[in-house]
Design a protein around this motif. Sequence first.
Motif, PDB file in Angstrom:
ATOM      1  N   ARG A 165      -2.099   5.615  -1.631  1.00 54.39           N
ATOM      2  CA  ARG A 165      -3.251   4.707  -1.586  1.00 54.39           C
ATOM      3  C   ARG A 165      -3.827   4.650  -0.174  1.00 54.39           C
ATOM      4  O   ARG A 165      -5.025   4.546   0.021  1.00 54.39           O
ATOM      5  CB  ARG A 165      -2.835   3.309  -2.055  1.00 54.39           C
ATOM      6  N   ASN A 222       0.856  -1.178   0.000  1.00 55.99           N
ATOM      7  CA  ASN A 222       0.000   0.000   0.000  1.00 55.99           C
ATOM      8  C   ASN A 222       0.897   1.234   0.000  1.00 55.99           C
ATOM      9  O   ASN A 222       1.626   1.469   0.939  1.00 55.99           O
ATOM     10  CB  ASN A 222      -0.909  -0.005   1.230  1.00 55.99           C
ATOM     11  N   LEU A 279      -7.651  -0.884  -4.984  1.00 53.98           N
ATOM     12  CA  LEU A 279      -8.280  -1.172  -3.689  1.00 53.98           C
ATOM     13  C   LEU A 279      -9.499  -2.070  -3.866  1.00 53.98           C
ATOM     14  O   LEU A 279      -9.758  -2.962  -3.057  1.00 53.98           O
ATOM     15  CB  LEU A 279      -8.674   0.136  -2.989  1.00 53.98           C
ATOM     16  N   ASN A 320      -5.990   4.048  -8.125  1.00 50.44           N
ATOM     17  CA  ASN A 320      -5.879   3.485  -6.781  1.00 50.44           C
ATOM     18  C   ASN A 320      -7.197   2.907  -6.292  1.00 50.44           C
ATOM     19  O   ASN A 320      -7.207   1.892  -5.586  1.00 50.44           O
ATOM     20  CB  ASN A 320      -5.352   4.544  -5.808  1.00 50.44           C
TER      21      ASN A 320
END
Length: 136
Positions: free
Chosen positions: A13, A9, A55, A51
């Motif tokens: 993000r 990550n 995710l 992003n």
Amino acid sequence: MSNAKLRRNTPQRKIILEELRAVTTHPTAAELYDLVRRRLPRVSLGTVYRNLEVLHQDGMIRKLEFAGAEARFDGTTTEHYHVRCRQCGRIEDIPELGPDSGPVQPAQLAGFRIEGHRLEYVGLCPACQTTEPALH
Ligand code: ZN
Ligand code: MN
């Protein structure tokens, strides 16, 4: 093997995820971009989009897609239902419905005047299960 374990990550993000989890408004990417920009003044809308996709693929957020409407994003990943305004696109959560609960009560519908409902299950058909490995 899950990609989520391999993917680091990035600080960017992480902030995007934090900002999404801080709101209950189910923002579009552009709306979230406005929130994220306060902490990341140089971030681009494209970066926020990318992003959010990562995710979503990693199961960290939910993506709410409706025909003819822009996708909205939800930081709450536990299973829950939504009520959506067909005019402005606003989306509200419906409190959790257990297997024993009856129909949704008007008080649970955030003041909406309900005109109907849809139920859609999404998954992989038997043919596609043989070509795509399980995500998690
Ligand atoms: Zn509305
Ligand atoms: Mn929600």
